[in-house]
Motif scaffolding. Structure first.
Motif, PDB file in Angstrom:
ATOM      1  N   ARG A 250      -9.827   9.324 -18.728  1.00 10.98           N
ATOM      2  CA  ARG A 250      -8.466   9.875 -18.616  1.00 10.98           C
ATOM      3  C   ARG A 250      -8.596  11.394 -18.600  1.00 10.98           C
ATOM      4  NH1 ARG A 250      -4.246   8.516 -23.312  1.00 10.98           N
ATOM      5  NH2 ARG A 250      -4.552   6.404 -22.494  1.00 10.98           N
ATOM      6  N   PRO A 252      -6.934  15.256 -18.764  1.00 16.76           N
ATOM      7  CA  PRO A 252      -5.779  15.880 -19.419  1.00 16.76           C
ATOM      8  C   PRO A 252      -4.803  16.456 -18.387  1.00 16.76           C
ATOM      9  CG  PRO A 252      -7.634  17.383 -19.449  1.00 16.76           C
ATOM     10  CD  PRO A 252      -8.141  16.100 -18.840  1.00 16.76           C
ATOM     11  N   ARG A 277     -11.049  12.257 -21.873  1.00 18.96           N
ATOM     12  CA  ARG A 277     -11.206  11.161 -22.836  1.00 18.96           C
ATOM     13  C   ARG A 277     -11.555   9.872 -22.119  1.00 18.96           C
ATOM     14  NH1 ARG A 277     -11.157  15.049 -25.289  1.00 18.96           N
ATOM     15  NH2 ARG A 277      -9.856  15.733 -27.032  1.00 18.96           N
ATOM     16  N   ARG A 278     -11.942   8.846 -22.905  1.00 20.67           N
ATOM     17  CA  ARG A 278     -12.098   7.516 -22.310  1.00 20.67           C
ATOM     18  C   ARG A 278     -10.741   7.077 -21.759  1.00 20.67           C
ATOM     19  NH1 ARG A 278     -16.512   4.124 -25.656  1.00 20.67           N
ATOM     20  NH2 ARG A 278     -17.101   5.708 -27.179  1.00 20.67           N
ATOM     21  N   ASP A 280      -8.910   4.647 -22.391  1.00 21.53           N
ATOM     22  CA  ASP A 280      -7.937   4.186 -23.384  1.00 21.53           C
ATOM     23  C   ASP A 280      -7.532   5.295 -24.357  1.00 21.53           C
ATOM     24  OD1 ASP A 280     -10.152   4.488 -24.977  1.00 21.53           O
ATOM     25  OD2 ASP A 280     -10.403   2.351 -25.433  1.00 21.53           O
ATOM     26  N   GLY A 281      -7.995   6.516 -24.101  1.00 16.19           N
ATOM     27  CA  GLY A 281      -7.577   7.652 -24.916  1.00 16.19           C
ATOM     28  C   GLY A 281      -8.538   8.034 -26.027  1.00 16.19           C
ATOM     29  N   ARG A 282      -9.530   7.172 -26.302  1.00 18.85           N
ATOM     30  CA  ARG A 282     -10.488   7.499 -27.359  1.00 18.85           C
ATOM     31  C   ARG A 282     -11.423   8.616 -26.912  1.00 18.85           C
ATOM     32  NH1 ARG A 282     -14.003   2.892 -28.650  1.00 18.85           N
ATOM     33  NH2 ARG A 282     -13.525   2.196 -26.539  1.00 18.85           N
ATOM     34  N   ASP A 283     -12.120   9.213 -27.879  1.00 21.66           N
ATOM     35  CA  ASP A 283     -13.087  10.274 -27.567  1.00 21.66           C
ATOM     36  C   ASP A 283     -14.204   9.742 -26.672  1.00 21.66           C
ATOM     37  OD1 ASP A 283     -11.659  11.957 -29.139  1.00 21.66           O
ATOM     38  OD2 ASP A 283     -13.085  11.994 -30.818  1.00 21.66           O
TER      39      ASP A 283
END
Ligand code: CA
Length: 412
Positions: A250, A252, A277-278, A280-283
């Motif tokens: 993903r 920004p 980010r990944r 799914d929003g994770r780091d």
């Protein structure tokens, strides 16, 4: 779907991939050869036969392999064919990955587990990738190609467009036949790709292995040799046994799309600090590797972080779509889901006329595309990116109908 219909569609996808490849090669070599006049086919074939014998290939095999070989008109047609529309990632993905193919891939992964684990232990290529290559190349061995390899390669080697490349392929095929690895009447794709993994002859000659040790390198009927050879080729092309191909990510808001593309490599820590980010929003994973960002359908579509193995897949087939499809099919076979961001509905094909118009308009606005040939190459992408930057659009270098509309408004 009927087998015939399926085969036709599969052939179409394989051909589209080949066209991308052919187009890329054209720019490098074809024009240098196009001024030469080809000698008559029979004269040319005698001379080629003499060269093959001078290399020490088996006289009887070479004689029988070249006996009765004549140019195949259909192959020249296929080689010259220009696609009417651009191939979008959305369309490519639909053709390459289906639930049915994923399901069958999972079944075959289980069926061949023992063998695949042996191959993986030796070459460091995870089984899911070998199954994915098998699926995309021949739908797991359903389709090997229907053209006689010697005749197809002789046709393309005699033809001037890519004579040098195909002459090397034909000589490699005769070499393999001389060693007894494959029969002289073997069939393959129109461009001479063979067996379960569609190896071209030079790849076969240099990278195929006899994994089961029966004395032959059989890429048609023997899956030990097939998986072993594919893994050996990948391993020797730089496959990283500890890494994967890439992952969906993903980006920004406000991401600088000038950073997308294989030319820009950063560590995952640097990308993380830029807000990537990944999916799914994770780091991003905290591992010390470098990655590049690929956006196959422009800034509105899915984005991917790709690693070393992505570059290795591109050595197998230089299409970015193909490389993503291999990685994604491998992941799906291993149980992962679909992309969280599918290619957008606006990702529609452009006709050659649309592409030419886009090139003409860009050039007239001062963004040189190196001519208006209807083919999207590096110069066209660079011109798009420079234009996008100049008018404040996300510089994703992606040709689209939206872009063409903007150009029409800009140039009146
Ligand atoms: Ca063997």
């Amino acid at each position: 779907m009927s087998k015939t219909k399926y085969t036709r569609i599969f052939l179409k996808i394989a051909t589209m991939t080949a066209i991308i490849f052919a187009t890329a090669v054209t720019h490098n070599t074809a024009y240098a050869q196009s001024d030469e006049t080809a000698p008559p086919f029979d004269t040319w074939l005698s001379e080629l036969r003499a060269e093959a014998l001078s290399k020490g290939f088996d006289t009887d095999v070479v004689t029988r392999a070249l006996a009765g070989v004549t140019p195949i008109e259909r192959i020249i047609e296929l080689d010259r064919r220009q696609p009417e529309f651009t191939l979008t990632f959305r369309k490519y993905l639909d053709g390459a990955i289906s639930d049915k193919r994923v399901k069958r891939g999972r079944e075959l992964l289980a069926e061949h587990k023992k063998l695949l684990d042996q191959v993986a232990a030796k070459y460091g290529v995870h089984p899911r990738f070998l199954i994915a290559f098998w699926g995309l190349e021949t739908n797991f061995g359903d389709y090997f190609g229907a053209f006689p390899v010697a005749g197809a390669l002789a046709t393309l080697a005699h033809d001037r467009r890519r004579a040098k490349f195909f002459r090397a392929q034909l000589l490699a095929a005769l070499d393999i036949m001389s060693r007894g690895d494959m029969p002289i009447d073997v069939k393959g794709s129109w461009a001479g790709a063979m067996g379960n993994f569609q190896f071209i002859p030079t790849t076969y000659r240099d990278f195929a292995i006899d994994f089961d040790g029966d004395g032959k390198r059989d890429l048609w009927n023997n899956m030990s040799d097939g998986f072993g050879s594919a893994a050996n080729y990948l391993s020797r092309s730089g496959w990283d046994k500890n890494g994967t191909w890439g992952r969906e990510i993903r980006l920004p808001d406000g991401f600088d799309f000038a950073l997308a593309g294989l030319d820009t490599k950063r560590t995952l820590a640097e990308w993380q600090s830029l807000g990537v980010r990944r999916a799914d929003g994770r780091d991003l994973p905290r591992v010390d590797v470098k990655g590049s960002i690929v956006i196959p359908s422009g800034h509105k579509g899915p984005a991917f972080m790709v690693y070393t193995n992505f570059q290795t897949i591109l050595k197998w087939n230089r299409s970015i779509f193909y490389a993503i499809a291999i990685g994604h099919l491998a992941d799906r076979i291993a149980g992962q889901g679909r992309f969280l961001t599918p290619p957008p509905a606006s990702d529609v094909p452009m006709s050659r006329a649309d592409v030419k118009e886009m090139q003409t308009r860009l050039t007239s606005l001062g963004f040189d595309t190196g001519g208006a040939d209807g083919v999207i190459g590096r110069m066209t992408r660079n011109a798009i990116r420079t234009y996008q930057t100049s008018v404040g659009l996300p510089p994703d270098a992606y040709p689209s109908m939206d872009l063409l509309k903007k150009l029409r408004e800009a140039s009146g």
